[in-house]
Design a protein around this motif. Sequence first.
Motif, PDB file in Angstrom:
ATOM      1  N   TYR A 174      -7.477  -5.418  -6.114  1.00  0.00           N
ATOM      2  CA  TYR A 174      -7.125  -4.220  -6.862  1.00  0.00           C
ATOM      3  C   TYR A 174      -8.256  -3.198  -6.819  1.00  0.00           C
ATOM      4  O   TYR A 174      -9.433  -3.570  -6.788  1.00  0.00           O
ATOM      5  CB  TYR A 174      -6.870  -4.562  -8.332  1.00  0.00           C
ATOM      6  CG  TYR A 174      -5.751  -5.552  -8.567  1.00  0.00           C
ATOM      7  CD1 TYR A 174      -6.000  -6.926  -8.558  1.00  0.00           C
ATOM      8  CD2 TYR A 174      -4.443  -5.119  -8.797  1.00  0.00           C
ATOM      9  CE1 TYR A 174      -4.978  -7.838  -8.770  1.00  0.00           C
ATOM     10  CE2 TYR A 174      -3.419  -6.024  -9.015  1.00  0.00           C
ATOM     11  CZ  TYR A 174      -3.692  -7.378  -9.003  1.00  0.00           C
ATOM     12  OH  TYR A 174      -2.672  -8.277  -9.211  1.00  0.00           O
ATOM     13  N   PHE A 198      -5.733   3.831  -2.518  1.00  0.00           N
ATOM     14  CA  PHE A 198      -5.318   2.435  -2.576  1.00  0.00           C
ATOM     15  C   PHE A 198      -5.209   1.972  -4.026  1.00  0.00           C
ATOM     16  O   PHE A 198      -6.041   2.346  -4.873  1.00  0.00           O
ATOM     17  CB  PHE A 198      -6.348   1.581  -1.836  1.00  0.00           C
ATOM     18  CG  PHE A 198      -6.229   0.107  -2.095  1.00  0.00           C
ATOM     19  CD1 PHE A 198      -7.080  -0.511  -3.000  1.00  0.00           C
ATOM     20  CD2 PHE A 198      -5.263  -0.644  -1.456  1.00  0.00           C
ATOM     21  CE1 PHE A 198      -6.980  -1.864  -3.245  1.00  0.00           C
ATOM     22  CE2 PHE A 198      -5.147  -1.996  -1.702  1.00  0.00           C
ATOM     23  CZ  PHE A 198      -6.009  -2.604  -2.595  1.00  0.00           C
ATOM     24  N   ARG A 239      -3.237  -4.814  -3.214  1.00  0.00           N
ATOM     25  CA  ARG A 239      -2.646  -5.441  -2.033  1.00  0.00           C
ATOM     26  C   ARG A 239      -2.605  -6.945  -2.240  1.00  0.00           C
ATOM     27  O   ARG A 239      -3.318  -7.501  -3.090  1.00  0.00           O
ATOM     28  CB  ARG A 239      -3.446  -5.115  -0.767  1.00  0.00           C
ATOM     29  CG  ARG A 239      -4.840  -5.708  -0.726  1.00  0.00           C
ATOM     30  CD  ARG A 239      -5.489  -5.474   0.629  1.00  0.00           C
ATOM     31  NE  ARG A 239      -6.789  -6.134   0.715  1.00  0.00           N
ATOM     32  CZ  ARG A 239      -7.946  -5.493   0.647  1.00  0.00           C
ATOM     33  NH1 ARG A 239      -7.967  -4.190   0.459  1.00  0.00           N
ATOM     34  NH2 ARG A 239      -9.067  -6.157   0.765  1.00  0.00           N
ATOM     35  N   ILE A 257      -3.766  -4.208   4.844  1.00  0.00           N
ATOM     36  CA  ILE A 257      -3.339  -2.991   4.179  1.00  0.00           C
ATOM     37  C   ILE A 257      -4.473  -1.981   4.161  1.00  0.00           C
ATOM     38  O   ILE A 257      -5.516  -2.208   3.551  1.00  0.00           O
ATOM     39  CB  ILE A 257      -2.868  -3.284   2.748  1.00  0.00           C
ATOM     40  CG1 ILE A 257      -1.674  -4.244   2.759  1.00  0.00           C
ATOM     41  CG2 ILE A 257      -2.497  -1.984   2.026  1.00  0.00           C
ATOM     42  CD1 ILE A 257      -0.478  -3.750   3.532  1.00  0.00           C
ATOM     43  N   GLY A 272       1.229  -3.938   0.054  1.00  0.00           N
ATOM     44  CA  GLY A 272       0.364  -3.276  -0.903  1.00  0.00           C
ATOM     45  C   GLY A 272       0.984  -2.029  -1.498  1.00  0.00           C
ATOM     46  O   GLY A 272       2.102  -1.636  -1.131  1.00  0.00           O
ATOM     47  N   TRP A 273       0.243  -1.427  -2.390  1.00  0.00           N
ATOM     48  CA  TRP A 273       0.636  -0.173  -3.042  1.00  0.00           C
ATOM     49  C   TRP A 273      -0.485   0.848  -2.917  1.00  0.00           C
ATOM     50  O   TRP A 273      -1.655   0.518  -3.110  1.00  0.00           O
ATOM     51  CB  TRP A 273       0.924  -0.405  -4.523  1.00  0.00           C
ATOM     52  CG  TRP A 273       2.110  -1.258  -4.813  1.00  0.00           C
ATOM     53  CD1 TRP A 273       2.113  -2.611  -5.012  1.00  0.00           C
ATOM     54  CD2 TRP A 273       3.472  -0.832  -4.921  1.00  0.00           C
ATOM     55  NE1 TRP A 273       3.396  -3.055  -5.250  1.00  0.00           N
ATOM     56  CE2 TRP A 273       4.245  -1.980  -5.206  1.00  0.00           C
ATOM     57  CE3 TRP A 273       4.121   0.399  -4.824  1.00  0.00           C
ATOM     58  CZ2 TRP A 273       5.626  -1.934  -5.378  1.00  0.00           C
ATOM     59  CZ3 TRP A 273       5.494   0.453  -4.999  1.00  0.00           C
ATOM     60  CH2 TRP A 273       6.227  -0.703  -5.265  1.00  0.00           C
ATOM     61  N   THR A 280      -5.072 -11.564  -3.809  1.00  0.00           N
ATOM     62  CA  THR A 280      -4.783 -10.207  -4.275  1.00  0.00           C
ATOM     63  C   THR A 280      -6.075  -9.420  -4.423  1.00  0.00           C
ATOM     64  O   THR A 280      -7.166  -9.995  -4.575  1.00  0.00           O
ATOM     65  CB  THR A 280      -4.051 -10.221  -5.622  1.00  0.00           C
ATOM     66  OG1 THR A 280      -4.870 -10.893  -6.600  1.00  0.00           O
ATOM     67  CG2 THR A 280      -2.721 -10.938  -5.522  1.00  0.00           C
TER      68      THR A 280
END
Length: 120
Positions: free
Chosen positions: A60, A47, A50, A103, A35-36, A58
Amino acid sequence: QVQLVEFGGGLVQAGGSLRLSCAASGLTFSSYAMGWFRQAPGKEREFVARLNWSGGSTYYTDSVKGRFTISRDNAKNTMYLQMNSLKPADTAVYYCVADPIRITTLSRYWGQGTQVTVSS
């Protein structure tokens, strides 16, 4: 030793695009959720997106839905974040994250981060 290295940050004008990459080593990449997260100056880490081990699932945060796309290439041990229609509010340090289960802010492995700056 697990290493996550982010690439692709930089300065872009509002409305522009960037593609971040995260190269992973020292782990069985295809077994990890990825993830980012991002952190803007003076704000808490938040967050962004991921995906599961296969990339088939996915998720968002609402503020990036429809603009960002997360993906992965397990053959290359690399994850991506395509960022389109960037806004000044997207300015932050972006962190790559890996975890064998899920994540979260408590995820096991983090990269050093890459700066994304969006000018108005």
